[in-house]
Design a protein around this motif. Structure first.
Motif, short mmCIF file in Angstrom:
data_model
loop_
_atom_site.label_atom_id
_atom_site.label_comp_id
_atom_site.label_asym_id
_atom_site.label_seq_id
_atom_site.Cartn_x
_atom_site.Cartn_y
_atom_site.Cartn_z
N ARG A 52 -1.81 -33.05 -40.92
CA ARG A 52 -1.28 -32.82 -39.58
C ARG A 52 -2.44 -32.68 -38.58
O ARG A 52 -3.58 -32.43 -39.00
CB ARG A 52 -0.48 -31.51 -39.56
CG ARG A 52 0.70 -31.48 -40.50
CD ARG A 52 1.82 -32.36 -40.00
NE ARG A 52 2.67 -32.79 -41.11
CZ ARG A 52 3.93 -32.40 -41.27
NH1 ARG A 52 4.50 -31.58 -40.42
NH2 ARG A 52 4.65 -32.84 -42.29
N PRO A 53 -2.16 -32.76 -37.28
CA PRO A 53 -3.23 -32.56 -36.29
C PRO A 53 -3.93 -31.22 -36.54
O PRO A 53 -3.27 -30.21 -36.81
CB PRO A 53 -2.46 -32.52 -34.96
CG PRO A 53 -1.18 -33.24 -35.20
CD PRO A 53 -0.85 -33.03 -36.64
N GLY A 54 -5.25 -31.23 -36.47
CA GLY A 54 -6.01 -30.00 -36.72
C GLY A 54 -6.40 -29.85 -38.18
O GLY A 54 -7.15 -28.96 -38.55
N GLU A 55 -5.86 -30.72 -39.03
CA GLU A 55 -6.25 -30.72 -40.44
C GLU A 55 -7.19 -31.91 -40.70
O GLU A 55 -7.08 -32.94 -40.04
CB GLU A 55 -5.03 -30.85 -41.34
CG GLU A 55 -4.12 -29.64 -41.31
CD GLU A 55 -2.94 -29.76 -42.27
OE1 GLU A 55 -2.33 -28.74 -42.58
OE2 GLU A 55 -2.64 -30.90 -42.71
N ILE A 56 -8.07 -31.76 -41.65
CA ILE A 56 -9.05 -32.82 -41.92
C ILE A 56 -8.50 -33.78 -42.97
O ILE A 56 -8.47 -34.99 -42.78
CB ILE A 56 -10.40 -32.19 -42.33
CG1 ILE A 56 -10.88 -31.23 -41.21
CG2 ILE A 56 -11.44 -33.29 -42.59
CD1 ILE A 56 -12.07 -30.39 -41.55
#
Lengths: 305, 305
Positions: free
Chosen positions: B28-32
């Protein structure tokens, strides 16, 4: 002593005092009782040690926007609880199986494995408990933004995921995979970088940073996180155990791929210098109010432990 | 089928679909990145089983205030992630050392201990990540109130603390202590009761409950949590493994003090009936909109697994 080192030492003192109070044996409203042994294990893991780098980064970043005092301290405590729980769990026999941490027995050695697992679990809950408190910021929108950043940076797509990839690269679940430079870089950006970048981002949220400023802080935090890990790898190769405070040469002994191993010491040192430049460049739009952050990048690179 | 049973089955379906999406391999956004093996372990632990009692309690409680749909579902997912992580960690060799859960291998048996520890850690982070999302409630003040309740109910003064006291009572850290009725009651109110009461309270927060209504829900939740545990103990004594879905007679075999053991089966059954009355009494100020919660108390008492 640079401004950041002064902030680090001031923060370390405030974190110690605050954790001593937060980890009191007395239950808080909404709690039923605090088991003595669990509190003791959490105190063992959290008190009396650590540079408190992450809380100092929250403070340095908030200072950009003239925010000081209890608010960055509370957010910093939350990040430190996440960092502390990850150390407890990473040290467990099923993970890195370490007996010493900062020159003292690891939590599962000082207590036992079950207690160590639970102490880590409770510290993670405590981190979010702290962020939810009004003392962290009067505006609930700010507090929930902090929760969002910390949860995502520490979860499966961040810190915990990074530890998982690290174990996989060691060949723990079959032939190791992530031993090339991109693989090692991915692991490190998740395992260490995400929480360091989150600390910087949380300071920005506390300061009401604009989207542009937050974007700059994000770039800064990423360079800083990378520099931190590279410096750590260099210390592992070149430092001595007494000043580093933990066994050195461990990565090589574990057959663990590191960037220093893949790039060589000289190239790693050159990359470290360029990361400091990148960190500086990210802060170009800020004036002297960003000096503590600029010094943070230098501190991370030049530290000897 | 009572209204609560219908809600339970409807919730179970929605939870399964939502978890399948939340636990997708895609970051998800904010995850690498999301490590494949970690996602697989989290899915193993969370999908395809469980009554989803806690999410249904959030839904039943929110329904009191005419709140239905995605908001109670998101809050329920968060509670379920906390419940799920606690089962993974409690099953570990260092804790209860269980091989089976809901008739399937426990996470550390299906994968390995390190993966199981990390899957639990990531699920805890995910719980707070979910609560921080706007989908859970448009008002950040409501979301942060949910974080506060869940963090406190699951931490050292709640669920995790209860597991710690439970291990201590088994004599794990020296002579066992909490074997009298008050001691067992304390352990249970922390280990199981706190999260069940939190589920009910979270529904109230989503519904914008008044202080008086929230107080009533708290009393209801406490009676319900106690009843749940007592019913569980009775199933352990009187149920058969096939319908309960896990080994029965385990508590006695482990020399574990339970309320049923201390009170006797008949007294425990009588206490269970009076707890349902207490739960009803707590809801006296509500009309038929509280029927799902009233039925929840009966369901918890009469269930056969």
């Amino acid at each position: 002593m640079s401004g950041f080192e002064a902030l680090l030492s001031e923060t370390a003192e405030a974190v110690e005092v605050a954790l001593d109070s937060v980890l009191s044996p007395k239950p808080r409203p909404g709690e039923i009782a605090r088991p003595e042994r669990l509190v003791a294990a959490m105190r063992h893991a959290m008190l009396g040690g650590g540079k408190r780098l992450r809380p100092a980064l929250v403070a340095a970043s908030a200072r950009l926007f003239d925010v000081t005092g209890e608010e960055p301290l509370m957010a910093g405590l939350a990040v430190e609880c996440i960092h502390g729980y990850s150390l407890i769990h990473d040290d467990l026999p099923a993970m890195d199986d370490d007996d010493l941490r900062r020159g003292r027995p690891t939590t599962h050695r000082a207590f036992d494995e079950a207690t160590a697992i639970l102490a880590g679990d409770a510290l993670q809950a405590l981190a979010f408990d702290l962020l939810a408190q009004e003392r962290t910021h009067p505006d609930p929108a700010v507090r929930i933004a902090l929760v969002a950043i910390l949860a995502r940076a520490s979860g499966l797509g961040g810190m915990v995921g990074g530890q998982m990839l690290d174990l996989a690269a060691e060949g723990r679940f079959g032939p190791g995979g992530g031993a090339d430079e991109a693989g090692v870089r991915l692991i490190q950006s998740m395992k260490t970088g995400a929480l360091i970048a989150a600390s910087v981002a949380m300071g920005g949220v506390l300061g009401g940073a604009s989207a542009t400023a937050q974007e700059a802080l994000l770039r800064f935090g990423e360079s800083l996180g990378f520099a931190f890990q590279l410096a750590d790898d260099l210390l592992d190769v070149a430092g001595d155990a007494a000043s580093v405070g933990k066994a050195t040469g461990k990565d090589a002994a574990a057959g663990k791929a590191t960037l220093v191993g893949l790039m060589g010491i000289d190239a790693a040192r050159a990359r470290l210098a360029s990361l400091v430049d990148e960190a500086d460049a990210a802060l170009a739009a800020f004036g002297s109010e960003a000096d503590a952050l600029r010094e943070a990048a230098r501190f991370v690179v030049l530290r000897d432990r």
